[in-house]
Design a protein around this motif. Sequence first.
Motif, PDB file in Angstrom:
ATOM      1  N   TRP A  86     -15.722   2.540  -9.912  1.00  0.00           N
ATOM      2  CA  TRP A  86     -14.375   2.775 -10.458  1.00  0.00           C
ATOM      3  C   TRP A  86     -14.437   3.640 -11.704  1.00  0.00           C
ATOM      4  CZ3 TRP A  86      -9.552   3.390  -9.692  1.00  0.00           C
ATOM      5  CH2 TRP A  86      -8.619   3.285 -10.746  1.00  0.00           C
ATOM      6  N   ALA A 100     -17.608  -2.083   2.864  1.00  0.00           N
ATOM      7  CA  ALA A 100     -18.963  -1.940   2.334  1.00  0.00           C
ATOM      8  C   ALA A 100     -18.890  -2.022   0.811  1.00  0.00           C
ATOM      9  CB  ALA A 100     -19.552  -0.595   2.753  1.00  0.00           C
ATOM     10  N   LEU A 152      -9.440   1.452  10.263  1.00  0.00           N
ATOM     11  CA  LEU A 152      -9.848   1.541   8.862  1.00  0.00           C
ATOM     12  C   LEU A 152      -9.474   0.262   8.112  1.00  0.00           C
ATOM     13  CD1 LEU A 152     -11.016   3.360   6.583  1.00  0.00           C
ATOM     14  CD2 LEU A 152      -8.658   4.061   6.109  1.00  0.00           C
ATOM     15  N   MET A 186     -11.151   9.117  -1.895  1.00  0.00           N
ATOM     16  CA  MET A 186     -10.154   8.531  -2.798  1.00  0.00           C
ATOM     17  C   MET A 186      -9.555   9.589  -3.720  1.00  0.00           C
ATOM     18  SD  MET A 186      -9.842   5.626  -1.564  1.00  0.00           S
ATOM     19  CE  MET A 186      -8.452   5.273  -2.645  1.00  0.00           C
ATOM     20  N   PHE A 245      -7.579   2.039  -4.554  1.00  0.00           N
ATOM     21  CA  PHE A 245      -9.032   2.177  -4.614  1.00  0.00           C
ATOM     22  C   PHE A 245      -9.719   0.873  -4.207  1.00  0.00           C
ATOM     23  CE2 PHE A 245     -12.665   4.583  -5.984  1.00  0.00           C
ATOM     24  CZ  PHE A 245     -13.604   3.633  -6.354  1.00  0.00           C
ATOM     25  N   PHE A 292      -8.695  -1.431  -2.329  1.00  0.00           N
ATOM     26  CA  PHE A 292      -8.557  -1.718  -0.902  1.00  0.00           C
ATOM     27  C   PHE A 292      -9.293  -0.705  -0.046  1.00  0.00           C
ATOM     28  CE2 PHE A 292      -6.811  -3.914   2.613  1.00  0.00           C
ATOM     29  CZ  PHE A 292      -6.522  -2.969   3.584  1.00  0.00           C
ATOM     30  N   TYR A 293      -9.093   0.584  -0.318  1.00  0.00           N
ATOM     31  CA  TYR A 293      -9.569   1.598   0.620  1.00  0.00           C
ATOM     32  C   TYR A 293     -10.980   2.110   0.376  1.00  0.00           C
ATOM     33  CZ  TYR A 293      -4.934   1.963   2.739  1.00  0.00           C
ATOM     34  OH  TYR A 293      -3.770   1.689   3.406  1.00  0.00           O
ATOM     35  N   ALA A 294     -11.417   2.171  -0.868  1.00  0.00           N
ATOM     36  CA  ALA A 294     -12.739   2.765  -1.123  1.00  0.00           C
ATOM     37  C   ALA A 294     -13.861   2.049  -0.363  1.00  0.00           C
ATOM     38  CB  ALA A 294     -13.027   2.836  -2.617  1.00  0.00           C
ATOM     39  N   ARG A 354      -2.020   5.157 -12.583  1.00  0.00           N
ATOM     40  CA  ARG A 354      -3.408   4.732 -12.382  1.00  0.00           C
ATOM     41  C   ARG A 354      -3.540   3.308 -11.887  1.00  0.00           C
ATOM     42  NH1 ARG A 354      -7.740   7.873 -15.902  1.00  0.00           N
ATOM     43  NH2 ARG A 354      -6.786   9.944 -15.724  1.00  0.00           N
ATOM     44  N   PHE A 379      -3.063   3.469  -8.300  1.00  0.00           N
ATOM     45  CA  PHE A 379      -4.265   4.042  -7.694  1.00  0.00           C
ATOM     46  C   PHE A 379      -5.409   3.027  -7.677  1.00  0.00           C
ATOM     47  CE2 PHE A 379      -6.861   7.199  -5.975  1.00  0.00           C
ATOM     48  CZ  PHE A 379      -8.075   7.224  -6.632  1.00  0.00           C
ATOM     49  N   ALA A 380      -5.507   2.212  -8.713  1.00  0.00           N
ATOM     50  CA  ALA A 380      -6.550   1.176  -8.741  1.00  0.00           C
ATOM     51  C   ALA A 380      -6.384   0.222  -7.568  1.00  0.00           C
ATOM     52  CB  ALA A 380      -6.515   0.416 -10.065  1.00  0.00           C
ATOM     53  N   LEU A 425       0.835  -1.199   0.000  1.00  0.00           N
ATOM     54  CA  LEU A 425       0.000   0.000   0.000  1.00  0.00           C
ATOM     55  C   LEU A 425       0.870   1.249   0.000  1.00  0.00           C
ATOM     56  CD1 LEU A 425      -2.597  -1.337   2.567  1.00  0.00           C
ATOM     57  CD2 LEU A 425      -3.061  -0.861   0.162  1.00  0.00           C
ATOM     58  N   LEU A 429     -19.112  -1.393  -2.992  1.00  0.00           N
ATOM     59  CA  LEU A 429     -19.345  -0.151  -3.717  1.00  0.00           C
ATOM     60  C   LEU A 429     -20.464  -0.347  -4.737  1.00  0.00           C
ATOM     61  CD1 LEU A 429     -15.626   0.830  -4.405  1.00  0.00           C
ATOM     62  CD2 LEU A 429     -17.127   1.738  -2.629  1.00  0.00           C
ATOM     63  N   LEU A 432     -10.721  11.505 -12.406  1.00  0.00           N
ATOM     64  CA  LEU A 432      -9.281  11.650 -12.606  1.00  0.00           C
ATOM     65  C   LEU A 432      -8.977  12.311 -13.938  1.00  0.00           C
ATOM     66  CD1 LEU A 432      -7.673   8.300 -11.324  1.00  0.00           C
ATOM     67  CD2 LEU A 432      -8.312  10.343 -10.047  1.00  0.00           C
ATOM     68  N   TRP A 444      -5.659  10.645  -4.170  1.00  0.00           N
ATOM     69  CA  TRP A 444      -5.006  10.892  -5.458  1.00  0.00           C
ATOM     70  C   TRP A 444      -4.291  12.233  -5.467  1.00  0.00           C
ATOM     71  CZ3 TRP A 444      -3.732   8.720 -10.012  1.00  0.00           C
ATOM     72  CH2 TRP A 444      -3.543   9.553 -11.128  1.00  0.00           C
ATOM     73  N   VAL A 452     -14.881   7.257 -10.674  1.00  0.00           N
ATOM     74  CA  VAL A 452     -13.702   7.930 -10.125  1.00  0.00           C
ATOM     75  C   VAL A 452     -12.649   8.135 -11.218  1.00  0.00           C
ATOM     76  CG1 VAL A 452     -12.218   6.025  -9.270  1.00  0.00           C
ATOM     77  CG2 VAL A 452     -12.376   8.152  -7.999  1.00  0.00           C
TER      78      VAL A 452
END
Lengths: 193, 220
Positions: B65, B58, B52, A63, A34, A36-38, A27, A30-31, A14, B60, B72, A67, B68
């Motif tokens: 994706w 949860a 966290l 997110m 995303f 993992f964290y979103a 990207r 970032f994917a 991470l 999505l 970007l 970025w 988002v």
Amino acid sequence: MAPVTEEKRGEAELAAALLTVAERQDRDAFALLFAFYAPRAKAWFRGLGADEATAEELAQEAMLGVWRGAAGFDQRRADASTWVFTVVRDTAVRALRRELRPDFDPEDPAVVAEPYNASSENGPAVPSPTGSAVQTVVERLPEDEVKLLRMFYQGHEPGAGSAAESGLSAATGGARLRRVLAKLRDALAGRGG
Amino acid sequence: MSAAPTHDELLAAHAAGRLPPPVALLVATHLALAPQARRRYRCFEAAGGVLLDRIEPAPLAPGAWDRVRARLDEEGAGDPARPEPRPAPAGRGELAIPRPLRDHLPAAPDELRWRRSGDVSAVDLDLSTTGYRTTLIRVRAGSEFPKHGHGGLELILTLAGGFRDESGRYLRGDLQIADPETEHQPVAEPGEDWLWLRVLDAPLRLRGPLGRLKSRFWRL
């Protein structure tokens, strides 16, 4: 291909992804973040009392904050999840309470610096020991104490159904929580320094 | 039984983003002045990271994706918008008020509209939060601050100089948390004037006509 929720990711992966995003707006990195964290950010916002649609939107905002702000991630100060947590937290404060969160500024000339030692901000760029020390403490906590901690962080009064109104009195959490906080606070000391 | 939060609870609540703005301002300023508190605070932020990490994710909504990714594309090159730090104020001597408090002062400390009463000067800061009163107070070195109890909680962050009361001695960067049961008589330490930030969790019942009848202290 949309990333699926990641069940587990190690700190090293991470952190590396955050650094890659910071360096070259990658990207794929970032994917990974995303995925993992979103979903976890969304769960956090739900825990704060946001409804399904708001939590989804705030997860996106958080997110995007990751970025945009990835250059602010400093491995010496915090590990990846800690840093992302601060982005999630600040997103919540801005959105749900419509205010800016006051923060101290480490670059401020008026900040009282820590005495120099090898693990200070001025030292070599090694990852912060705090994250793994705290993680070890949390792993050893009974599940109900972890839940107690999460309830406190999310603003729930014990036994209440939803997040309580913020107030100074809501910062008190009871004797059991105080013991948990003391264990966290002593995490670094417990590791032998 | 005291309803006052402990120092740990204040730091953890701040790490969690749960403090009302005046209290968050005071705690953040305390952190700027107190390296030891910062170390504790980092543990509490790290705990947030672990929470966290471990929370049940949860799912999505479909297309999250793609949405988002579209954002970007709109963003272009990420530009971390960190504001330039303001230079430290040209105050006298050692007096340097850190951020974030400095950002919330309408003017440099010496140019604020201080109200004066004997050895004590004070200026209220407007943080637009009902139920709280935030005041910058200066007490001449060696002087007393009037003995008082309070209907609510009182947070005292020392910015310069120091004070003594029944519970001990407090210097620059120290944070005192006083609960409603406490009556105390702070005395400013000799040498430098005692400058402090006070946040009162002011009960609403003290406002209005009754509030105006309160002691001289209340107007400070």
